[in-house]
Design a protein around this motif. Structure first.
Motif, PDB file in Angstrom:
ATOM      1  N   ASN A  34      73.362  11.613  88.769  1.00  0.00           N
ATOM      2  CA  ASN A  34      74.460  12.141  87.944  1.00  0.00           C
ATOM      3  C   ASN A  34      74.780  13.554  88.418  1.00  0.00           C
ATOM      4  O   ASN A  34      74.624  14.510  87.689  1.00  0.00           O
ATOM      5  CB  ASN A  34      74.069  12.130  86.466  1.00  0.00           C
ATOM      6  N   MET A  78      82.364   8.667  88.393  1.00  0.00           N
ATOM      7  CA  MET A  78      81.467   9.808  88.339  1.00  0.00           C
ATOM      8  C   MET A  78      81.270  10.320  86.915  1.00  0.00           C
ATOM      9  O   MET A  78      80.308  11.009  86.614  1.00  0.00           O
ATOM     10  CB  MET A  78      82.050  10.919  89.213  1.00  0.00           C
ATOM     11  N   GLU A  79      82.207   9.962  86.047  1.00  0.00           N
ATOM     12  CA  GLU A  79      82.074  10.379  84.649  1.00  0.00           C
ATOM     13  C   GLU A  79      81.124   9.450  83.900  1.00  0.00           C
ATOM     14  O   GLU A  79      80.681   9.757  82.798  1.00  0.00           O
ATOM     15  CB  GLU A  79      83.448  10.384  83.972  1.00  0.00           C
ATOM     16  N   MET A  80      80.851   8.311  84.500  1.00  0.00           N
ATOM     17  CA  MET A  80      79.956   7.331  83.885  1.00  0.00           C
ATOM     18  C   MET A  80      78.507   7.799  83.966  1.00  0.00           C
ATOM     19  O   MET A  80      78.109   8.407  84.946  1.00  0.00           O
ATOM     20  CB  MET A  80      80.051   6.060  84.723  1.00  0.00           C
ATOM     21  N   PHE A  81      77.745   7.459  82.951  1.00  0.00           N
ATOM     22  CA  PHE A  81      76.309   7.757  82.977  1.00  0.00           C
ATOM     23  C   PHE A  81      75.612   6.723  83.861  1.00  0.00           C
ATOM     24  O   PHE A  81      75.772   5.526  83.671  1.00  0.00           O
ATOM     25  CB  PHE A  81      75.748   7.671  81.552  1.00  0.00           C
ATOM     26  N   VAL A  82      74.878   7.192  84.844  1.00  0.00           N
ATOM     27  CA  VAL A  82      74.104   6.269  85.680  1.00  0.00           C
ATOM     28  C   VAL A  82      72.654   6.313  85.193  1.00  0.00           C
ATOM     29  O   VAL A  82      72.034   7.375  85.131  1.00  0.00           O
ATOM     30  CB  VAL A  82      74.195   6.632  87.175  1.00  0.00           C
ATOM     31  N   ASP A 107      67.047  12.362  86.755  1.00  0.00           N
ATOM     32  CA  ASP A 107      67.727  13.663  86.779  1.00  0.00           C
ATOM     33  C   ASP A 107      67.905  14.185  85.355  1.00  0.00           C
ATOM     34  O   ASP A 107      67.542  13.507  84.388  1.00  0.00           O
ATOM     35  CB  ASP A 107      69.048  13.585  87.559  1.00  0.00           C
ATOM     36  N   VAL A 146      70.435  14.589  83.378  1.00  0.00           N
ATOM     37  CA  VAL A 146      71.281  13.820  82.460  1.00  0.00           C
ATOM     38  C   VAL A 146      70.491  12.623  81.906  1.00  0.00           C
ATOM     39  O   VAL A 146      70.545  12.302  80.717  1.00  0.00           O
ATOM     40  CB  VAL A 146      72.575  13.345  83.169  1.00  0.00           C
ATOM     41  N   GLN A 147      69.735  12.003  82.790  1.00  0.00           N
ATOM     42  CA  GLN A 147      68.925  10.860  82.352  1.00  0.00           C
ATOM     43  C   GLN A 147      67.814  11.315  81.403  1.00  0.00           C
ATOM     44  O   GLN A 147      67.481  10.611  80.435  1.00  0.00           O
ATOM     45  CB  GLN A 147      68.341  10.156  83.582  1.00  0.00           C
ATOM     46  N   PHE A 196      85.095  19.622  88.069  1.00  0.00           N
ATOM     47  CA  PHE A 196      84.203  18.570  87.571  1.00  0.00           C
ATOM     48  C   PHE A 196      83.188  19.097  86.568  1.00  0.00           C
ATOM     49  O   PHE A 196      82.603  18.340  85.805  1.00  0.00           O
ATOM     50  CB  PHE A 196      83.475  17.870  88.725  1.00  0.00           C
ATOM     51  N   LEU A 204      83.572  18.022  83.073  1.00  0.00           N
ATOM     52  CA  LEU A 204      83.305  16.593  82.905  1.00  0.00           C
ATOM     53  C   LEU A 204      81.800  16.318  82.926  1.00  0.00           C
ATOM     54  O   LEU A 204      81.296  15.426  82.259  1.00  0.00           O
ATOM     55  CB  LEU A 204      84.015  15.787  84.003  1.00  0.00           C
ATOM     56  N   ARG A 205      81.086  17.140  83.715  1.00  0.00           N
ATOM     57  CA  ARG A 205      79.635  16.960  83.748  1.00  0.00           C
ATOM     58  C   ARG A 205      79.042  17.402  82.407  1.00  0.00           C
ATOM     59  O   ARG A 205      78.112  16.779  81.901  1.00  0.00           O
ATOM     60  CB  ARG A 205      79.026  17.768  84.904  1.00  0.00           C
ATOM     61  N   LYS A 227      79.443  14.623  80.132  1.00  0.00           N
ATOM     62  CA  LYS A 227      78.418  13.611  80.405  1.00  0.00           C
ATOM     63  C   LYS A 227      77.111  13.959  79.704  1.00  0.00           C
ATOM     64  O   LYS A 227      76.429  13.100  79.157  1.00  0.00           O
ATOM     65  CB  LYS A 227      78.156  13.593  81.922  1.00  0.00           C
TER      66      LYS A 227
END
Ligand code: SF4
Lengths: 215, 307
Positions: free
Chosen positions: A156, A193-197, B127, B129-130, B171, B174-175, B178
């Motif tokens: 991400n 890219m805005e999606m959560f992976v 990472d 975000v996860q 970006f 947007l991050r 997220k």
């Protein structure tokens, strides 16, 4: 193609400390290409070892050391000289060293380090790389691989250190997440890219899983 | 209220929050932390302890946080993905919650290459975000990352970092989004010297209504010397130090530079207070923690709310 680089001479000397006679093995495949164990490098190494007081009982540069059947025949021709030696030093990648170790009942020293190819499996120069991670994520990244090309394997990205398109860890390499952003923007798919992976299944990769069974 | 966090309470009550950063020692000496915690006591709503910042081995964040807690401070444990895989991270989440810690800041972590053990293997199993999503699911869904249930969930106020000065600039918002969707309750930003650029970022944040979904705490840091400012400008990844700041420091006699650095920091805080969507400041006076009380007072942020 495996990339190898000769170990420092001091390290090799440590390996053969207490041994007098050695037999040298090189390879005309990748090792010759990377100048780590072709005919020329083997002769140079022979000279260096002799200057250090070692006896080189003989040497051979096999066409494709990783071809075990071919290597077995080649090494048989040198049986006497190999028997005379205390050990063998093999100047090629880890695969070649392991072939010789299986064929000869004697100490086999690695003369080279096998360097990461960074996933660059093709022999042509290029940025496309694959780390064989077993769980492809290129769907989310516009076809550029963050496993092979992001220093932190972020899914991400980009991380907070990405600036001016360069990776924070090494400014000589591009931040792959910056490239991913530009690519997805260009094709109008920034939504990817805005999606959560989600966290990745690393168990399928050599980095984390058991050795891959191929045979 | 999702947790027992003091920081959450202060933010929810609408106060302009103040947090500060504490650098743990490269030793087992608890006195270093006690001294710094004593300094901060009464001046902040919460304090962060960095987790192996710049990949240098130091006392673990959670351990130093527990020491600081003795002084009635609300600790924010920083947790990076550099040194631990998802198994270890979830174990630590359970552990810190059990020990009475209420806040966690989820980070990816500086690469080992920058630190004092550059030969270490970076983990990076997941990472930042996860990690945010994992903590959120542990708390709200009572589930581990593998989906198994947790009988007694960790109740943590979840923080994340964002750097408005990193690229690609467009970006970054947007991050942030997220990270909010993944579960961040509050954000601590990278140190701000370039206020106009930060405002531009905040405008985009507000345009998307993100300031209503997350509490944004703006990072600030007093500069001690011209050298430090130049170092930050050129050597620290993701930093943006405008030339005006350096010129302002150069404009005063040498022995006045630290004082000027503090004044700049207070000026920036005062500007940030007026920016729509900013919910507080995070003071990162790295190895200069003794300036925090002075800064808090000078910025009219003292005393702190008590509940
Ligand atoms: S700068 Fe880019 S490539 Fe480098 S670690 Fe960060 S996201 Fe990965």
């Amino acid at each position: 193609m495996l990339i190898s680089k000769q170990k420092p001479l001091e390290e090799i000397m440590e390996y053969i400390e207490g041994e007098k006679k050695v037999f040298l093995v090189g390879c005309k495949g990748c090792a010759e290409g990377w100048e780590s164990g072709g005919e020329r490098e083997i002769l140079e190494m022979k000279k260096k070892l002799e200057e250090k007081g070692k006896i080189v009982t003989g040497h051979v540069v096999v066409d494709m050391l990783c071809d075990k059947a071919l290597s077995a025949i080649k090494l048989k021709n040198f049986k006497k000289k190999i028997d005379e030696a205390d050990s063998l030093i093999v100047f090629t990648d880890g695969a070649g060293v392991q072939v010789v170790a299986e064929l000869v009942k004697k100490m086999v020293h690695p003369g080279c380090n096998t360097i990461s190819s960074g996933g660059a499996h093709a022999e042509w120069k290029g940025a496309e790389r694959c780390m064989e991670c077993g769980n492809c994520v290129l769907e989310y990244t516009g076809g550029l691989c963050p496993i092979a090309r992001c220093s932190k394997h972020i899914l991400n990205g980009p991380c907070g250190g990405s600036q001016y398109g360069k990776c924070e860890v090494d400014e000589t390499i591009p931040c792959v997440w910056h490239l991913i952003y530009e690519r997805l923007k260009e094709i109008g798919r920034l939504d990817k890219m805005e999606m959560f992976v989600a966290p990745k299944d690393w168990s399928l990769s050599l980095i984390a899983g058991p050795p891959v069974k191929r045979f | 209220m999702k947790t027992k966090s003091n920081l959450e309470r202060v933010l929810n009550a609408g106060y302009f929050a103040v947090t500060a950063e504490v650098g743990p020692p490269q030793s087992a000496d608890p006195e270093v932390i006690r001294k710094k915690a004593k300094l901060l006591s009464g001046y902040v709503d919460g304090f962060n302890v960095t987790d192996g910042q710049t990949a240098v081995v130091r006392m673990a964040s959670w351990a130093a946080c527990l020491i600081g807690k003795e002084f009635g401070l609300d600790p924010i444990v920083q947790m990076t993905c550099r040194d631990r895989n998802r198994i270890a991270l979830q174990m630590d989440i359970l552990g810190i919650a059990a020990l009475g810690i209420n806040n966690v800041l989820c980070l990816t972590g500086d690469h080992p290459k920058f630190g004092n053990h550059p030969h270490a293997k970076g983990v990076y199993d997941i990472d930042s975000v996860q990690l945010i999503k994992i903590v959120k699911d542990m708390r709200d869904e009572k589930k581990f990352q593998n989906g198994e249930p947790i009988p007694y969930e960790p109740r943590l106020f979840i923080g994340a970092a964002e750097n408005p000065f990193a690229d690609p600039f467009e970006f970054r918002v947007l991050r942030l989004k997220k990270k909010i969707e993944a579960g961040a309750d509050f954000i601590q930003t990278q140190i701000i010297y370039n206020v106009p650029k930060f405002k531009e970022w905040m405008k985009r944040v507000c345009d998307l209504g993100l300031h209503e979904k997350v509490k944004i705490i703006a990072g600030v840091s007093p500069l001690k010397s011209v050298g430090a400012a130049k170092y930050m400008k050129t050597k620290i990844p993701g930093m943006d130090v405008p030339d005006e700041i350096i010129t302002r420091l150069q404009g005063v006699p040498k022995d006045q530079v630290p004082k000027e650095g503090i004044r700049i920091c207070v000026d920036i805080i005062n500007e940030l207070k007026e920016v729509k969507g900013v919910a507080g400041v995070h003071i990162m006076a790295i190895e200069w923690e003794e300036t925090v009380p002075e800064i808090v007072e000078a910025a009219n942020l003292y005393p702190r709310p008590k509940f």
